[in-house]
Every structure is written in C-alpha cells, then in structure tokens.
Design an enzyme around this catalytic site. Structure first.
Site, mmCIF file in Angstrom:
data_model
loop_
_atom_site.group_PDB
_atom_site.id
_atom_site.type_symbol
_atom_site.label_atom_id
_atom_site.label_comp_id
_atom_site.label_asym_id
_atom_site.label_seq_id
_atom_site.Cartn_x
_atom_site.Cartn_y
_atom_site.Cartn_z
ATOM 1 N N ARG A 1 -12.632 33.977 -28.517
ATOM 2 C CA ARG A 1 -12.495 34.437 -29.904
ATOM 3 C C ARG A 1 -12.557 33.321 -30.942
ATOM 4 O O ARG A 1 -13.293 33.440 -31.941
ATOM 5 C CB ARG A 1 -11.184 35.228 -30.063
ATOM 6 C CG ARG A 1 -11.203 36.539 -29.327
ATOM 7 C CD ARG A 1 -9.807 37.110 -29.196
ATOM 8 N NE ARG A 1 -8.971 36.305 -28.303
ATOM 9 C CZ ARG A 1 -7.698 36.542 -28.055
ATOM 10 N NH1 ARG A 1 -7.101 37.561 -28.640
ATOM 11 N NH2 ARG A 1 -7.015 35.786 -27.218
ATOM 12 N N SER A 2 -11.778 32.250 -30.736
ATOM 13 C CA SER A 2 -11.736 31.243 -31.819
ATOM 14 C C SER A 2 -13.032 30.436 -31.949
ATOM 15 O O SER A 2 -13.428 30.128 -33.080
ATOM 16 C CB SER A 2 -10.485 30.359 -31.748
ATOM 17 O OG SER A 2 -10.390 29.672 -30.543
ATOM 18 N N ASP B 1 -8.341 40.344 -26.955
ATOM 19 C CA ASP B 1 -8.855 39.344 -26.010
ATOM 20 C C ASP B 1 -9.989 39.961 -25.189
ATOM 21 O O ASP B 1 -9.772 40.931 -24.458
ATOM 22 C CB ASP B 1 -7.681 38.946 -25.104
ATOM 23 C CG ASP B 1 -8.055 37.885 -24.099
ATOM 24 O OD1 ASP B 1 -9.256 37.568 -23.984
ATOM 25 O OD2 ASP B 1 -7.136 37.392 -23.424
HETATM 26 P P1 4NP Z 1 -9.735 33.563 -25.857
HETATM 27 O O1 4NP Z 1 -9.918 34.319 -24.437
HETATM 28 O O2 4NP Z 1 -8.240 33.440 -26.068
HETATM 29 O O3 4NP Z 1 -10.373 34.484 -26.819
HETATM 30 O O4 4NP Z 1 -10.429 32.216 -25.695
HETATM 31 C C1 4NP Z 1 -9.323 33.865 -23.269
HETATM 32 C C2 4NP Z 1 -9.916 32.861 -22.522
HETATM 33 C C3 4NP Z 1 -9.330 32.435 -21.343
HETATM 34 C C4 4NP Z 1 -8.162 33.016 -20.911
HETATM 35 C C5 4NP Z 1 -7.577 34.023 -21.650
HETATM 36 C C6 4NP Z 1 -8.150 34.454 -22.828
HETATM 37 N N1 4NP Z 1 -7.567 32.585 -19.667
HETATM 38 O O5 4NP Z 1 -6.580 33.194 -19.269
HETATM 39 O O6 4NP Z 1 -8.074 31.634 -19.053
#
Ligand code: 4NP
Length: 171
Positions: A29-30, A140
């Site tokens: 997302r970011s 997410d």
């Molecule tokens: P983000 O998504 O927060 O949008 O970058 C995710 C990326 C990796 C993980 C969780 C959310 N992870 O658990 O590794």
C-alpha cells in the site's frame, strides 16, 4: 516557536512540505501511495515543494522492492514504483515529517506508539486526512489477488486527489 520569517509567510513558501505514507510491510500500500502521490504532486502547482517517502511499521521487508503485484498495479496506471525500497518507521520520522499518513487503524496505532511527546497528532489515517472518508481504511491486499490491488489503487488515486487539494488549500 514561530520565526519572523514564518510569521510573514516567507519560510512557508520555501520550506518543503514533508509527507510520509505508512502501512505494515512497506511493499504494497505505501509504495503504491508514494507512486501515485508523487505523480499527482509533480503534475500540480506543488511540484518541487513536497518531500515524500513511505515506511512500514514492520521490519520484514527492509531494503526489499515492492511486491510484484503492487509494481504491476502501478505499472498498469503508468507509474513505475520498482525502484522503491522498504524501510521501517522510526521515532525520528515524527520529527522529520509534517504528516504521517497511515493506511489503516492498526498502522495508525503502531505508528503513534512510537511518537515522541507532542508529535502524536502528526499521524492520521490517509483517507480521512485526504477528505475521502472519515475513519476510512485502505485494506491490506497482501493475501489477495490482482483485484484487491486494483481496489487499493482506486482508493489511493482518490486519496492522492484529496491530498493535493488539501496541501494546496493549506500551503
Ligand atoms: P502492506 O502489505 O502493509 O500494504 O505493505 C503487507 C505486506 C507484507 C506483510 C503484510 C502486509 N507481511 O506480513 O509480510
């Protein structure tokens, strides 16, 4: 404390506005938000005035490139985010940035837990700060498919419009 230059509005003209976008991993997302925001800002009268970065509250993806699905989603909209690299949010970010804009409530709580005294309110929900939706969260997409990434992109695209509009109003 307000300097004489700030009082007269001079330094606000010269000082960059500093925005940090935050999610959990800093690979979905970011970085997508950073890509769309950078493109939208550079297309606006704010071009060259905004310092933009992204970070994750977690440390699993430090120095990693964005998720392949995030890169593909951004590329589908003409934006290359493949050169971005993950980093973890630090306490010092609260001193360096004017606003720390979080994808969801959990990111916001984790970010605020790091805030030095007096800086907690610099952290906000991105969709709310951008005027898209009070209490709105960007879900997410990590365990989802391309359609989740496309849904996230659409939300971020609206957020980018709102961020540019707010910065123009307030700067
Ligand atoms: P983000 O998504 O927060 O949008 O970058 C995710 C990326 C990796 C993980 C969780 C959310 N992870 O658990 O590794």
């Amino acid at each position: 404390m307000t300097s004489p230059a700030q009082k007269h509005g001079w330094s606000r003209m010269a000082e960059p506005l500093r925005l940090l976008v935050i999610c959990l991993g800093n690979i979905c997302r970011s970085p997508m938000a950073e890509g769309v925001l950078r493109a939208r800002i550079e297309d606006s009268p704010l071009a060259g005035r905004v310092e933009l970065d992204s970070a994750g509250t977690g440390d699993w993806h430090v120095d990693c490139c964005p998720d392949a699905r995030a890169i593909a989603s951004a590329a589908g909209h003409g934006i290359d985010i493949s050169g971005l690299r993950g980093r973890q949010l630090t306490r010092e970010d609260f001193n360096r940035f004017d606003w720390l804009l979080c994808a969801d409530r959990s990111n916001l709580a984790n970010a605020r837990a790091l805030a030095p005294p007096g800086t907690r309110d610099k952290a906000a929900l991105l969709l709310e700060w951008a005027g898209v939706e009070r209490g709105g969260e960007i879900p997410d997409p990590y365990t989802g498919g391309p359609e989740q990434f496309e849904y996230v992109w659409r939300l971020l695209d609206r957020a980018a419009d709102g961020v540019v509009a707010r910065l123009q109003r307030e700067s």
